[in-house]
Scaffold this active site. Structure first.
Site, PDB file in Angstrom:
ATOM      1  N   VAL A 118       0.009   1.522  -2.623  1.00  0.00           N
ATOM      2  CA  VAL A 118      -1.339   1.202  -3.111  1.00  0.00           C
ATOM      3  C   VAL A 118      -1.520   1.788  -4.506  1.00  0.00           C
ATOM      4  O   VAL A 118      -2.202   1.222  -5.344  1.00  0.00           O
ATOM      5  CB  VAL A 118      -2.438   1.702  -2.136  1.00  0.00           C
ATOM      6  CG1 VAL A 118      -2.437   3.213  -2.008  1.00  0.00           C
ATOM      7  CG2 VAL A 118      -3.810   1.234  -2.566  1.00  0.00           C
ATOM      8  N   GLY A 119      -0.868   2.928  -4.757  1.00  0.00           N
ATOM      9  CA  GLY A 119      -0.965   3.566  -6.076  1.00  0.00           C
ATOM     10  C   GLY A 119      -0.086   2.812  -7.059  1.00  0.00           C
ATOM     11  O   GLY A 119       0.936   2.235  -6.687  1.00  0.00           O
ATOM     12  N   ARG A 198     -12.079   2.150  -0.531  1.00  0.00           N
ATOM     13  CA  ARG A 198     -11.848   1.844   0.888  1.00  0.00           C
ATOM     14  C   ARG A 198     -11.405   3.079   1.668  1.00  0.00           C
ATOM     15  O   ARG A 198     -11.824   3.315   2.792  1.00  0.00           O
ATOM     16  CB  ARG A 198     -10.715   0.804   1.009  1.00  0.00           C
ATOM     17  CG  ARG A 198     -10.963  -0.480   0.294  1.00  0.00           C
ATOM     18  CD  ARG A 198      -9.658  -1.236   0.137  1.00  0.00           C
ATOM     19  NE  ARG A 198      -8.783  -0.571  -0.840  1.00  0.00           N
ATOM     20  CZ  ARG A 198      -8.501  -1.045  -2.046  1.00  0.00           C
ATOM     21  NH1 ARG A 198      -8.977  -2.192  -2.432  1.00  0.00           N
ATOM     22  NH2 ARG A 198      -7.721  -0.369  -2.873  1.00  0.00           N
ATOM     23  N   ARG A 223     -21.504   3.274  -6.293  1.00  0.00           N
ATOM     24  CA  ARG A 223     -20.930   2.127  -5.587  1.00  0.00           C
ATOM     25  C   ARG A 223     -21.766   1.885  -4.337  1.00  0.00           C
ATOM     26  O   ARG A 223     -21.356   2.215  -3.216  1.00  0.00           O
ATOM     27  CB  ARG A 223     -19.464   2.407  -5.246  1.00  0.00           C
ATOM     28  CG  ARG A 223     -18.676   2.856  -6.484  1.00  0.00           C
ATOM     29  CD  ARG A 223     -17.206   2.744  -6.304  1.00  0.00           C
ATOM     30  NE  ARG A 223     -16.787   1.354  -6.140  1.00  0.00           N
ATOM     31  CZ  ARG A 223     -15.536   0.976  -5.922  1.00  0.00           C
ATOM     32  NH1 ARG A 223     -14.594   1.890  -5.847  1.00  0.00           N
ATOM     33  NH2 ARG A 223     -15.229  -0.295  -5.757  1.00  0.00           N
ATOM     34  N   ARG A 280      -3.144  11.493  -5.576  1.00  0.00           N
ATOM     35  CA  ARG A 280      -1.954  11.758  -6.383  1.00  0.00           C
ATOM     36  C   ARG A 280      -2.024  13.192  -6.901  1.00  0.00           C
ATOM     37  O   ARG A 280      -3.102  13.671  -7.262  1.00  0.00           O
ATOM     38  CB  ARG A 280      -1.882  10.805  -7.582  1.00  0.00           C
ATOM     39  CG  ARG A 280      -1.430   9.393  -7.243  1.00  0.00           C
ATOM     40  CD  ARG A 280       0.050   9.350  -6.830  1.00  0.00           C
ATOM     41  NE  ARG A 280       0.522   8.005  -6.604  1.00  0.00           N
ATOM     42  CZ  ARG A 280       0.500   7.371  -5.426  1.00  0.00           C
ATOM     43  NH1 ARG A 280       0.016   7.985  -4.351  1.00  0.00           N
ATOM     44  NH2 ARG A 280       0.970   6.154  -5.313  1.00  0.00           N
ATOM     45  N   ASP A 304      -1.387  16.524   0.174  1.00  0.00           N
ATOM     46  CA  ASP A 304      -0.295  15.649   0.620  1.00  0.00           C
ATOM     47  C   ASP A 304       0.540  15.215  -0.579  1.00  0.00           C
ATOM     48  O   ASP A 304       1.592  14.612  -0.422  1.00  0.00           O
ATOM     49  CB  ASP A 304      -0.880  14.411   1.324  1.00  0.00           C
ATOM     50  CG  ASP A 304       0.210  13.484   1.852  1.00  0.00           C
ATOM     51  OD1 ASP A 304       1.144  14.008   2.515  1.00  0.00           O
ATOM     52  OD2 ASP A 304       0.148  12.266   1.613  1.00  0.00           O
ATOM     53  N   GLU A 309       7.132  15.806  -7.156  1.00  0.00           N
ATOM     54  CA  GLU A 309       7.485  15.562  -5.750  1.00  0.00           C
ATOM     55  C   GLU A 309       8.979  15.309  -5.693  1.00  0.00           C
ATOM     56  O   GLU A 309       9.458  14.467  -6.451  1.00  0.00           O
ATOM     57  CB  GLU A 309       6.714  14.360  -5.204  1.00  0.00           C
ATOM     58  CG  GLU A 309       5.238  14.677  -5.081  1.00  0.00           C
ATOM     59  CD  GLU A 309       4.406  13.536  -4.498  1.00  0.00           C
ATOM     60  OE1 GLU A 309       4.998  12.501  -4.114  1.00  0.00           O
ATOM     61  OE2 GLU A 309       3.192  13.680  -4.425  1.00  0.00           O
ATOM     62  N   HIS A 328       3.942  14.148   1.035  1.00  0.00           N
ATOM     63  CA  HIS A 328       3.475  12.785   0.718  1.00  0.00           C
ATOM     64  C   HIS A 328       3.713  11.819   1.887  1.00  0.00           C
ATOM     65  O   HIS A 328       4.493  10.863   1.772  1.00  0.00           O
ATOM     66  CB  HIS A 328       4.173  12.267  -0.555  1.00  0.00           C
ATOM     67  CG  HIS A 328       3.398  11.171  -1.235  1.00  0.00           C
ATOM     68  ND1 HIS A 328       3.425  10.952  -2.589  1.00  0.00           N
ATOM     69  CD2 HIS A 328       2.575  10.213  -0.737  1.00  0.00           C
ATOM     70  CE1 HIS A 328       2.666   9.918  -2.899  1.00  0.00           C
ATOM     71  NE2 HIS A 328       2.141   9.449  -1.783  1.00  0.00           N
ATOM     72  N   SER A 331       0.632   7.642   4.373  1.00  0.00           N
ATOM     73  CA  SER A 331       0.734   6.295   4.962  1.00  0.00           C
ATOM     74  C   SER A 331       1.907   6.176   5.931  1.00  0.00           C
ATOM     75  O   SER A 331       2.264   5.072   6.355  1.00  0.00           O
ATOM     76  CB  SER A 331       0.870   5.244   3.849  1.00  0.00           C
ATOM     77  OG  SER A 331       2.075   5.425   3.144  1.00  0.00           O
TER      78      SER A 331
HETATM   79  O1  LIG Z   1       0.955   7.060  -1.938  1.00  0.00           O
HETATM   80  C1  LIG Z   1       1.191   6.035  -1.406  1.00  0.00           C
HETATM   81  C2  LIG Z   1       0.927   4.756  -1.980  1.00  0.00           C
HETATM   82  O2  LIG Z   1       0.530   4.668  -3.147  1.00  0.00           O
HETATM   83  O3  LIG Z   1       1.110   3.757  -1.271  1.00  0.00           O
END
Ligand SMILES: O=CC(=O)O
Length: 363
Positions: A118-119, A198, A223, A280, A304, A309, A328, A331
């Site tokens: 997602v990042g 989200r 928001r 992050r 996390d 890293e 990390h 997810s």
């Molecule tokens: O850190 C996890 C991602 O960006 O999916």
């Protein structure tokens, strides 16, 4: 190894019966199959991604792909620069820096980048945009998993679970003591969210049943639609720092958010507050965090994500009892990682077909 199993299978049915499992793909195949394969777009995958994504790509019959066949070590940069030469599309994970050097090495064929994350702070968006490369990413499918882990990390930190299991295992458990290993509870607390999206909403939804008194958040602007889902109040950064009993960071890492959690923020927090970061590492000034934790400016931190890293085991943050550090894994559930891999594969296939991706970054 370049693969394109379905195209291959169809071609083979027409031409010859070859046991697929024993194929060394393309090498030694009948000329017609090789011709068919070689006309398919070439994809490089920088990691052995979970099986669902690989299956989608293999069975699509739309692409041939080569991958760095390991999940234990990232592809060495030199090898990556070689492997991307002339590819039409790329699947990457967050350990690969996709910058001008890499895009130049890939050359003008590269039309689609699909990151299984997602990042997107590992992507040079400007360079991608300049070259007209479309970018897919994997939001939403990991929201539940990240929110769940954030709650677990928050409770682990605030209720001192790592210290407690250590004491139990190493003989520190004497008699029952009235204030031993006391922590801070969520009931009647104020939870602050830095960057409401989200994931922030999903975290708040999970924390609400713990009888949190109030949710507050800050962001570049209010928001209201998201905030109304969790009845959260928009506050300034200073108010977020001073009012939060638990402050959880959910913003993306951008030039604007780099080191946003620094001395200034920590100095305004309560000395009973808990700081949590599952976004992050780059959003936190780790030296300032170390200072805040070791001086008792704040009560604890759960991280996390770090810079770098992996965080070297000699890093001062590892010496602190009030700092819980995870590698990390927000997810990291089987279902989520497979869903991310499937979404990355589908984004890529749609991108190559010139269709809208399921999740595409607007560049
Ligand atoms: O850190 C996890 C991602 O960006 O999916």
């Amino acid at each position: 190894m370049w693969c394109g199993r379905v195209a291959l299978r169809v071609a083979l049915q027409r031409i010859a019966v070859v046991p697929l499992n024993s194929l060394s793909i393309t090498g030694g195949l009948p000329g017609a199959v090789q011709r068919e394969m070689s006309s398919l777009p070439r994809v490089y995958i920088t990691r052995q991604i979970p099986p669902e994504g690989l299956k989608i790509l293999s069975e699509s019959g739309q692409v041939q792909f080569d991958l760095w066949d390991s999940d234990d070590v990232p592809v060495p940069r030199k090898e990556l620069l070689q492997k991307v030469k002339g590819v039409d599309a790329l699947v990457c994970v967050l350990t690969e820096k996709i910058d001008a050097e890499l895009l130049d090495a890939a050359g003008p064929n590269l039309k689609v980048l699909s990151t299984m994350s997602v990042g997107f702070d590992h992507l040079s968006l400007e360079e991608l945009k300049k070259r007209g490369i479309r970018v897919g990413y994997t939001p939403d499918v990991l929201t539940d998993s990240v929110a769940e882990l954030t709650v677990a990390l928050l409770l682990t930190t605030s209720r001192r679970l790592i210290e407690a299991t250590h004491e139990a295992k190493t003989g520190g458990w004497g008699t029952w003591r009235t204030l031993w290993l006391c922590g801070y509870e969520l009931a009647n607390s104020t939870v602050g969210i830095l960057g409401l999206g989200r994931i922030g909403v999903a975290i708040a939804e999970r924390l609400k049943p713990f009888k949190v008194k109030k949710f507050i958040y800050t962001d570049v602007a209010p928001r209201p639609e998201l905030a109304s889902l969790i009845d959260a109040e928009y506050v300034s950064m200073d108010e977020l720092a001073s009012q939060s009993d638990f402050l959880t960071v959910c913003c993306a890492l951008t030039p604007e958010t780099k080191d946003i959690c620094n001395k200034d923020l920590f100095s305004k927090m309560k000395n009973t507050s808990i700081f949590i970061n599952t976004s992050r590492g780059g959003v936190v000034d780790q030296e300032d965090l170390y200072e805040a934790l070791s001086s008792g400016q704040i009560a604890g931190a759960g991280l996390d994500v770090t810079v770098p890293e992996p965080l070297p085991t000699s890093h001062p943050l590892f010496t602190l009892n009030n700092c819980v550090i995870l590698p990390h894994i927000a997810s990291a559930s089987y279902s989520t990682r497979n869903a991310m891999s499937a979404l990355a594969a589908n984004n890529l296939l749609l991108g190559l077909k010139g269709q809208p991706m399921i999740k595409e970054l607007k560049l």
